[in-house]
Design an enzyme around this catalytic site. Structure first.
Site, PDB file in Angstrom:
ATOM      1  N   ASP A  98       0.819  -1.216   0.000  1.00 16.67           N
ATOM      2  CA  ASP A  98       0.000   0.000   0.000  1.00 16.67           C
ATOM      3  C   ASP A  98       0.852   1.265   0.000  1.00 16.67           C
ATOM      4  OD1 ASP A  98      -2.098  -1.713   0.144  1.00 16.67           O
ATOM      5  OD2 ASP A  98      -2.950  -0.918   2.008  1.00 16.67           O
ATOM      6  N   ASP A  99       0.220   2.345  -0.480  1.00 12.74           N
ATOM      7  CA  ASP A  99       0.661   3.734  -0.308  1.00 12.74           C
ATOM      8  C   ASP A  99       1.762   4.189  -1.263  1.00 12.74           C
ATOM      9  OD1 ASP A  99      -1.137   3.707   1.771  1.00 12.74           O
ATOM     10  OD2 ASP A  99       0.392   3.556   3.345  1.00 12.74           O
ATOM     11  N   HIS A 149      -5.767   3.027  -4.587  1.00 12.48           N
ATOM     12  CA  HIS A 149      -5.786   3.272  -3.141  1.00 12.48           C
ATOM     13  C   HIS A 149      -6.211   4.715  -2.876  1.00 12.48           C
ATOM     14  CE1 HIS A 149      -5.063   1.905   0.855  1.00 12.48           C
ATOM     15  NE2 HIS A 149      -3.989   2.631   1.087  1.00 12.48           N
ATOM     16  N   HIS A 153      -5.625   9.553  -0.318  1.00  9.78           N
ATOM     17  CA  HIS A 153      -5.647   8.683   0.866  1.00  9.78           C
ATOM     18  C   HIS A 153      -6.571   9.204   1.981  1.00  9.78           C
ATOM     19  CE1 HIS A 153      -4.112   5.949   4.014  1.00  9.78           C
ATOM     20  NE2 HIS A 153      -3.639   5.225   3.007  1.00  9.78           N
ATOM     21  N   HIS A 250       3.618  -2.595   3.131  1.00 13.06           N
ATOM     22  CA  HIS A 250       3.696  -1.215   2.635  1.00 13.06           C
ATOM     23  C   HIS A 250       5.033  -1.002   1.945  1.00 13.06           C
ATOM     24  CE1 HIS A 250       0.694  -1.039   5.875  1.00 13.06           C
ATOM     25  NE2 HIS A 250       0.155  -0.020   5.210  1.00 13.06           N
TER      26      HIS A 250
END
Length: 514
Positions: A98-99, A149, A153, A250
């Site tokens: 993620d991210d 995603h 965010h 991540h």
């Protein structure tokens, strides 16, 4: 030679042409300013400095969430009104990151995956994908899947449907620009396991499904964002009893060296136990989540990423430029303080003299005035108290408030009034110079008050034959008010210290009127 009428017409035509050209001359600077502002706004948006929402909603009840979702797998399908969930088959792991992408850690993660012949799903944010499109392209080129995603965010349970649509479309725009694809995979920010779905997040999941997306949460959470240590990350990520799982990791959001180290051990360790690391759609036996983007949508995406790259480049240049300018300004300020102190010590010595003898010859004081009825009397009377022999010439520049009459009514000796049609201060001063009786001339504003010694002090530097002009040490009289205090600081810093420095360096650029 042109006739007077002809000359008048030519001058009028030139002025009219000048008025027409003025907007064109201003157009380019205005366009540059607008472009710079747009680039700064774009950079602020892409770096989550504006329009970002960092609120995270606490857990809510689960009354509205179907039980089969709470008890089901991490892949939730609410497309076309259906409500189903899917699990990954046994001995298959879907690594998710993620991210990202992150310019430091994503390449390291990709290198480890490539080293161990594993695939993963990268849930990228639009902000990072827009800034680092080459990394998204590398993910796709090396056979990994990419999911959304959101762009900035945010916690979508706080957002309206229009904001959710915006987050999705902007995220897809960034993907199109980076790798020329769209994706049907989505992971909500701040999501967890399926059984953590609540009454606030479930409506969002249903809406996301209605927009054609599969919502992907996870089975095991490595909690690598806590940086608990490599062993703990591996232990958290490992499923029990050979079951399949979607693993949450991540590749951005901070220092991810523990994630990279854990991944390099986790992959061969689980592969030795018979696990396969696949893309999500491969693990589920479903069609690829990627759809090629062509035509106008592709060009929109490419344009978007180009503008983001340009905004980052331009603002980086601005930062460097501001740093250089800031350093120069500070250096100049330090130099100004040092040289002004040197100048003050020089001229304040008891034995300091401008020349062999003081200047005693008379002076013509010019006072250009336009509608100065409220203060012209005080100005003239302050001059009459001068300790130096002077004549005063008040040039009335077409005043409509009786300025000239006030001076004439005072009936003071050595005070003359010259009237002219309004032509501006430079013309008034030139008119005064033409009518001055003496070679030394002092110019002052119509709203200024001189101390009795001012004129004498102003002309003393002319005892030095190298001096051609003198600028006074301007003071603000009404420093008791806030505005007056700030103006005093402006005068001291902007005028007086500057002049001292220029005098020492012998490079006085101008002699200000004040």
């Amino acid at each position: 030679m042109a006739s007077p009428d002809r000359r008048g017409r030519v001058a009028a035509a030139a002025r009219a042409g000048s008025r027409r050209r003025l907007p064109m001359r201003l157009l380019l600077p205005v366009l540059v300013l607008v472009a710079m502002m747009a680039m700064l706004m774009l950079r602020g948006y892409v770096h989550s400095e504006i329009l970002a929402d960092f609120r995270v909603r606490p857990e809510a009840s689960t009354d509205k969430v179907p039980q089969k979702i709470l008890d089901g797998g991490p892949v939730i399908d609410t497309r076309s009104g259906r409500i189903t969930s899917l699990r990954v088959p046994d001995h298959r792991l879907v690594l998710t990151f993620d991210d990202g992408p992150d310019p430091t850690w994503t390449p390291k993660v990709l290198d480890v995956l490539k080293k161990h012949h594993a695939h993963a799903v990268f849930f990228v944010t639009g902000t990072m994908a827009s800034r680092y499109p080459d990394l998204v392209q590398r993910m796709v080129d090396e056979g990994h899947e990419v999911g959304l995603h959101t762009f900035n965010h945010p916690d979508l349970s706080y957002q309206s449907k229009s904001r959710i649509d915006w987050e999705l479309s902007q995220n897809q725009l960034a993907l199109a620009g980076a790798a020329g694809i769209r994706t049907s995979l989505f992971r909500p920010p701040y999501s967890s396991f399926a059984d953590a779905m609540d009454d606030k997040s479930w409506p969002v999941t249903e809406y996301i499904g209605s927009r054609g997306y599969l919502t992907v949460v996870n089975d095991t959470d490595s909690e690598d964002w806590r940086k608990p240590g490599v062993d703990t990350i591996i232990r958290n990520a490992t499923p029990k009893g050979g079951k399949g799982a979607i693993v949450l990791m991540h590749d951005s959001g901070g220092d991810r060296h523990q994630t990279v180290q854990a991944l390099d051990r986790f992959l061969p360790q689980l592969q030795s136990q018979g696990y396969e690391f696949e893309n999500l759609t491969d693990a589920l036996g479903a069609p690829s989540a990627h759809t090629p983007v062509t035509g106008l949508d592709l060009w929109k995406g490419r344009t978007w990423t180009f503008l983001v790259q340009a905004s980052d480049g331009i603002t980086d240049v601005l930062v460097v430029g501001l740093a250089v300018i800031g350093g120069l300004v500070i250096s100049r300020f330090v130099l100004m303080l040092l040289l002004s102190a040197l100048h003050a010590r020089k001229v304040r010595r008891r034995d300091f003299r401008w020349g062999p003898s003081p200047v005693t010859e008379p002076v013509s004081v010019l006072v250009p005035a336009y509608n100065e009825a409220k203060c012209i009397e005080n100005t003239v009377r302050s001059l009459m108290a001068s300790e130096h022999p002077i004549e005063v010439i008040v040039i009335d520049d077409g005043s409509s408030d009786g300025t000239a009459r006030i001076v004439e009514a005072m009936g003071l000796p050595n005070v003359r009034v010259i009237r002219q049609l309004n032509a501006g201060k430079p013309a008034a001063l030139n008119r005064g110079v033409a009518n001055a009786r003496y070679d030394l001339i002092v110019m002052m504003d119509g709203d200024t008050v001189f101390e009795p010694a001012t004129v004498r002090e102003l002309v003393q530097p002319f005892a030095d034959p190298k001096v051609g002009a003198v600028a006074g040490n301007a003071k603000v009289g009404n420093r008791s008010s806030l505005i007056g205090a700030w103006q005093h600081i402006e005068y001291v810093m902007g005028f007086n210290l500057d002049r001292r420095m220029y005098d020492v360096l012998r490079c006085m650029p101008t002699i200000p009127g004040a």
